[in-house]
Design an enzyme around this catalytic site. Structure first.
Site, PDB file in Angstrom:
ATOM      1  CE  LYS A 172      -8.253   2.472   9.104  1.00  0.00           C
ATOM      2  NZ  LYS A 172      -6.899   1.572   9.585  1.00  0.00           N
ATOM      3  N   GLY A 207       0.708  -1.184   0.100  1.00  0.00           N
ATOM      4  CA  GLY A 207       0.054  -0.056  -0.117  1.00  0.00           C
ATOM      5  C   GLY A 207       0.938   1.245  -0.102  1.00  0.00           C
ATOM      6  CG  PHE A 208       0.368   5.999  -0.556  1.00  0.00           C
ATOM      7  CD1 PHE A 208       1.498   6.417  -1.183  1.00  0.00           C
ATOM      8  CD2 PHE A 208      -0.303   7.196  -0.257  1.00  0.00           C
ATOM      9  CE1 PHE A 208       2.061   7.865  -1.187  1.00  0.00           C
ATOM     10  CE2 PHE A 208       0.107   8.298  -0.287  1.00  0.00           C
ATOM     11  CZ  PHE A 208       1.438   8.745  -0.611  1.00  0.00           C
ATOM     12  CB  ILE A 209       0.949   4.835   4.402  1.00  0.00           C
ATOM     13  CG1 ILE A 209      -0.097   5.947   4.200  1.00  0.00           C
ATOM     14  CG2 ILE A 209       1.589   5.041   5.727  1.00  0.00           C
ATOM     15  CD1 ILE A 209      -0.838   6.460   5.040  1.00  0.00           C
ATOM     16  CE1 TYR A 213     -10.456   4.049   6.043  1.00  0.00           C
ATOM     17  CE2 TYR A 213     -10.952   6.381   6.107  1.00  0.00           C
ATOM     18  CZ  TYR A 213     -10.042   5.263   6.029  1.00  0.00           C
ATOM     19  OH  TYR A 213      -8.676   5.431   6.311  1.00  0.00           O
TER      20      TYR A 213
END
Length: 325
Positions: free
Chosen positions: A160, A10-12, A156
């Site tokens: 979280k 993933g990006f992070i 979402y």
């Protein structure tokens, strides 16, 4: 350290992996390589890690507890894991409205599984990626970590928040040291193609219309990927249970971001305005005093420099990025 890092493609997760590997750590990377967005971008990120002998990749889903325990803990011969960094998640506000079960499987159940692995295998530290979306309808800005989060607007954000509550429970009962990091609109090279900055750069360059939800006057606390990765790594130290904002502390109007992209590409945007989505928040702004005081962390990349770096990366990789959906 021996580190399990989920969401490594993933990006992070990819950037955090890169920085930790550069410091000599052993990384056991987990990613299910799902099709939530173009797999070619995930494979590109993975290719930057696979050449490092301290990186071990496992194509697993954090929703599947037994597979992770069997593959990593029982078959690989690992004797000790120092930390689990959970950066795997289904991300994106609007998609979560359409596929809420996918988000609860990956985010909430996945996090619970990882917390259970910490408990059963005596892993003393857990880091959870959370989101500024949990602040929802709050109007008092900048958002501090003690701001009420009972008014989330999307599945979402709700998934979280559930992860945050589970983490508190495992800290309280099992004494696991847990850092919960609320990220504010992360952007940069190799970012997610469903995020506004990636979409705007690609569409403006290709002379295609960009869609702005609302009037373009909404603000986001855009935070550059390198700063976020440094924040994640700085939270590895023991701090008990802490929820900490990682943001730039300098909100930017969305239309101003478009102007920056136009400047660096030397092209004019074709803008299509559409009504704001009900799950979108109007403004975000991080109070980062806790990050400064507890983590000794401060963002260093301005929005101008960050957009320039992102545009430069796009232009360098334009030949294959043109095929990204």
């Amino acid at each position: 350290m021996n580190i399990i890092l989920t969401g490594c493609a993933g990006f992070i997760g990819n950037k955090v992996c890169e920085d930790l590997l550069n410091s000599g750590n052993q990384i056991f990377g987990i990613d299910n390589l799902n099709s939530s967005y173009d797999i070619n971008l995930k494979n590109y990120r993975l290719s930057n890690l696979n050449s490092n002998t301290n990186f071990n990749f496992f194509e697993l889903d954090i929703y599947d507890y037994k597979s992770i325990e069997q593959t990593i803990f029982k078959k690989s011969g690992i004797k000790k894991i120092d930390i689990i960094i959970n950066l795997a998640a289904r991300a994106g506000v609007r998609q979560s409205v359409e596929k809420p079960l996918d988000y609860y499987h990956s985010n909430t159940i996945g996090t619970l599984n990882l917390l259970e692995l910490c408990r059963r295998w005596d892993i003393p530290k857990f880091i959870l990626a959370s989101t500024s979306s949990v602040y929802g309808l709050n109007q008092n800005m900048p958002f501090s970590e003690d701001t009420n989060t009972d008014s989330v607007l999307s599945p979402y954000a709700a998934s979280k928040k559930a992860c945050e509550v589970l983490s508190h429970t495992y800290n309280y009962i099992h004494k696991i040291d847990i850092s919960v990091l609320r990220f504010f609109t992360v952007y940069g090279p190799a970012g997610r193609p469903d995020m506004s900055i990636f979409k705007f750069i690609k569409s403006i360059d290709e002379k295609k219309p960009i869609t702005i939800f609302g009037d373009g006057k909404q603000t986001r606390d855009f935070t550059f990927i390198d700063d976020i990765a440094k924040g994640v790594i700085s939270s590895i130290k023991p701090i008990g249970f802490q929820i900490i904002n990682l943001g730039n502390d300098k909100p930017t109007i969305l239309s101003e971001v478009v102007k920056l992209i136009e400047t660096y590409l030397n092209k004019k945007a074709i803008i299509k305005y559409t009504p704001a989505h009900t799950a979108d928040v109007k403004h975000t702004w991080a109070n980062i005093n806790k990050a400064k005081n507890i983590l000794n962390w401060n963002p260093s990349i301005s929005i101008e420099e960050g957009i320039r770096k992102t545009v430069d990366w796009y232009l360098l990789n334009k030949s294959w990025l043109s095929k990204i959906k």
